[in-house]
Design a protein around this motif. Structure first.
Motif, PDB file in Angstrom:
ATOM      1  N   UNK A  15       7.418  -0.081   4.272  1.00  0.00           N
ATOM      2  CA  UNK A  15       6.264   0.518   4.951  1.00  0.00           C
ATOM      3  C   UNK A  15       5.775   1.752   4.197  1.00  0.00           C
ATOM      4  N   UNK A  16       6.725   2.563   3.763  1.00  0.00           N
ATOM      5  CA  UNK A  16       6.356   3.752   3.001  1.00  0.00           C
ATOM      6  C   UNK A  16       5.722   3.370   1.667  1.00  0.00           C
ATOM      7  N   UNK A  17       6.293   2.314   1.037  1.00  0.00           N
ATOM      8  CA  UNK A  17       5.747   1.845  -0.235  1.00  0.00           C
ATOM      9  C   UNK A  17       4.331   1.325  -0.067  1.00  0.00           C
ATOM     10  N   UNK A  18       4.106   0.553   1.006  1.00  0.00           N
ATOM     11  CA  UNK A  18       2.747   0.053   1.249  1.00  0.00           C
ATOM     12  C   UNK A  18       1.776   1.209   1.488  1.00  0.00           C
ATOM     13  N   UNK A  19       2.241   2.194   2.231  1.00  0.00           N
ATOM     14  CA  UNK A  19       1.380   3.355   2.472  1.00  0.00           C
ATOM     15  C   UNK A  19       1.046   4.055   1.163  1.00  0.00           C
ATOM     16  N   UNK A  20       2.070   4.253   0.347  1.00  0.00           N
ATOM     17  CA  UNK A  20       1.839   4.913  -0.941  1.00  0.00           C
ATOM     18  C   UNK A  20       0.969   4.045  -1.846  1.00  0.00           C
ATOM     19  N   UNK A  21       1.177   2.707  -1.780  1.00  0.00           N
ATOM     20  CA  UNK A  21       0.370   1.807  -2.608  1.00  0.00           C
ATOM     21  C   UNK A  21      -1.092   1.878  -2.219  1.00  0.00           C
ATOM     22  N   UNK A  22      -1.355   1.880  -0.906  1.00  0.00           N
ATOM     23  CA  UNK A  22      -2.734   1.996  -0.451  1.00  0.00           C
ATOM     24  C   UNK A  22      -3.335   3.332  -0.865  1.00  0.00           C
ATOM     25  N   UNK A  23      -2.520   4.380  -0.778  1.00  0.00           N
ATOM     26  CA  UNK A  23      -3.019   5.678  -1.209  1.00  0.00           C
ATOM     27  C   UNK A  23      -3.328   5.678  -2.698  1.00  0.00           C
TER      28      UNK A  23
END
Length: 432
Positions: free
Chosen positions: A130-138
Motif C-alpha cells: 500500500x505504501x509502495x503504491x502510494x509512493x508510486x502514484x506520487x
C-alpha cells in the motif's frame, strides 16, 4: 433204586418217543424254514454288505472330515499366530501412534507459531505494498512534470507540416479539376438554391468575404484555379483549428484553458508548463477522424456551390465522398498527428502553427505570397491578406531568466493576395 431205574427207563422211553416226534417235527420244521432262512440270511448278508459299504463311506467321509478338521485346526492355529503377530504389531503401532501424536502436537504448535508469523508478515507486506503504491502514484504524479527527452524534434514537425501542405494542395487541385462550372450569365441568381444563405455564410467563415466575392463573381468553367485556392484556404483553416484547439468537442472551453495555460507559462519553468500542456491535451476528449472528415466534405460542397458548380448539393456531396474521402482522411490524420506532436510529445519549447487570418495586413517578413511575381517588388501600398494556402510554424522558447519568450519563425506560411490573384488571372487571360 429200581424204581428210579424204572422211572428213568420210562422217562427214557418217553423221551425217546418224544424226541423222535420232536426230531421229526424239527426236521419238518427245518425243511420248511431252510428256504426262509436262506432268504433271510441272504437279506441279512445284503444288509451287512450294504452296512459295510455305508460304513466304508462313513469312514471315508470321516477321514475327509478329519483332514478338513485338521486343516481348519491348522488354519485356526495359523490365524491365532497371525492374530498374535497382529496384536503385537498393533501394540507397536499404538505406541508409534502415541509417539506420533506427541510429535504432531509439537508440529501443530510449531505450525501455529509459523502461521502467526506468516500472518504478521502478510500484514506487514500489505502495508508495504500500500505504501509502495502510494509512493508510486506520487512518483508518477511528479514524473509527469519532470523534464523528459522529447520524442520529436523541430525537423520532425516541419516534415509533418510539409506533408500536410502538399496533400492539401494536391487534393484542392484534384477536386477543382473534377467538376464542371456554369458559365457566368448576366442576371442569374444563386438565391434560388436551397439553403443558399447558410452555404454562403459557411463559405465566408472558411475563406473570408473577399474570397467568397471573388469566387462567386469569377469565371471558372475554363480555369478553376481560384476554386483550388479557396479549397486550399478552407482545408488550411480546418487543419489549423484541429491542431490549435484544446477541445474539439467544445470549442468554448478554449478560452478558459488558454487563460490558465498562459498563467502557467508566465509563472513556471518551461518543463513544467510543457508537461502541463501535454497532460491536458492527452486527457481532453478525442474527436473521431470520420467526424472531422465530414467538415472538410461540407466545406468542399459549399465552396463548389458558391463557385457555381453544375451539380446539385446532393450530387456534389456524394461525388466528393466517393472520390476524395481517402484524400481527406489523409489530411485529417496528418492534422491529428501534428496536434499530438506539438501538443503532447514536445515540451522543451512551444511550437505553434502559423495561420494568417483573412484581412490581416501582409508582412513579407512573416509570410510568403504564394502567387508573388516580379510585379510585387514595386508594390507600395500595404495590402490585406486574402487567405492562407499553406501553414507555417513558429517556435517559442522561454528565457532562462524568466524575462520573456524568444520566438522564431521556422517556416513561413503562404498566403494569397488579391493583387497576386489578379495578376495571375490576367497573365492567363482570365479575369476574375
Amino acid at each position: 433204586m429200581l424204581l428210579q431205574r424204572a422211572f428213568s427207563l420210562s422217562n427214557f422211553t418217553y423221551g425217546l418217543t418224544y424226541g423222535r416226534v420232536a426230531g421229526l417235527s424239527m426236521i419238518l420244521c427245518g425243511l420248511l424254514g431252510v428256504r426262509y432262512l436262506r432268504r433271510h440270511f441272504k437279506g441279512l448278508r445284503g444288509a451287512i454288505e450294504q452296512g459295510y459299504s455305508e460304513l466304508s463311506t462313513v469312514r471315508l467321509e470321516l477321514a475327509r472330515l478329519e483332514e478338513a478338521l485338521a486343516a481348519q485346526v491348522k488354519e485356526v492355529d495359523e490365524g491365532r499366530r497371525r492374530l498374535k503377530e497382529s496384536e503385537e504389531k498393533l501394540k507397536e503401532a499404538m505406541e508409534d501412534n502415541k509417539a506420533l501424536n506427541v510429535q504432531l502436537g509439537d508440529r501443530d504448535r510449531e505450525f501455529k507459531r509459523q502461521e502467526d508469523e506468516l500472518q504478521q508478515h502478510v500484514s506487514d507486506h500489505a502495508l508495504t505494498v500500500q505504501l509502495l503504491e502510494t509512493r508510486t502514484q506520487e512518483l508518477k504524479g511528479n514524473e509527469a512534470f519532470l523534464t523528459k527527452a522529447d520524442l520529436l524534434s523541430g525537423a520532425d514537425v516541419v516534415a509533418l507540416i510539409n506533408t500536410i501542405n502538399t496533400e492539401i494542395y494536391q487534393t484542392a487541385a484534384n477536386v477543382a479539376e473534377a467538376f464542371e462550372f456554369k458559365p457566368k450569365v448576366s442576371g442569374m441568381s444563386r438565391e434560388e438554391v436551397d439553403g443558399w444563405g447558410e452555404i454562403h455564410a459557411s463559405a465566408m467563415d472558411m475563406v473570408g468575404p473577399q474570397m467568397v466575392e471573388i469566387l462567386s463573381s469569377s469565371e471558372h468553367s475554363e480555369d478553376p484555379t481560384i476554386v483550388q485556392i479557396a479549397l486550399q484556404a478552407a482545408m488550411a483553416a480546418y487543419t489549423n483549428w484541429i491542431v490549435r484547439a484544446w477541445n474539439l468537442e467544445d470549442p468554448e472551453d478554449d478560452i478558459g484553458i488558454n487563460t490558465v495555460y498562459k498563467g502557467i507559462r508566465d509563472s513556471e519553468e518551461q518543463a513544467v508548463s510543457g508537461r502541463w500542456r501535454a497532460l491536458t491535451r492527452k486527457h481532453l476528449p478525442k474527436t473521431p477522424d470520420h467526424e472531422l472528415s465530414l467538415l472538410f466534405v461540407d466545406a468542399f460542397v459549399n465552396i463548389l456551390l458558391v463557385a457555381d458548380a453544375s451539380r446539385t448539393h446532393g450530387e456534389l456531396q456524394k461525388a466528393i465522398e466517393t472520390r476524395f474521402v481517402e484524400h481527406v482522411s489523409i489530411i485529417v490524420q496528418g492534422a491529428q498527428r501534428l496536434r499530438k506532436a506539438i501538443g503532447e510529445e514536445i515540451t522543451f519549447c512551444d511550437f505553434e502553427i502559423i495561420f494568417v487570418n483573412h484581412d490581416t495586413p501582409f508582412s513579407p517578413a512573416l509570410m510568403d505570397d504564394a502567387f508573388a511575381a516580379a510585379f510585387e517588388k514595386g508594390r507600395e501600398d500595404q495590402e490585406l491578406v486574402l487567405c492562407t494556402t499553406e501553414l507555417g510554424l513558429e517556435k517559442f522558447e522561454k528565457r532562462a531568466d524568466k524575462g520573456g519568450w524568444d520566438d522564431t519563425v521556422i517556416m513561413r506560411p503562404k498566403i494569397a493576395l488579391k493583387s497576386g490573384i489578379d495578376e495571375m488571372m490576367a497573365s492567363s487571360g482570365n479575369k476574375p
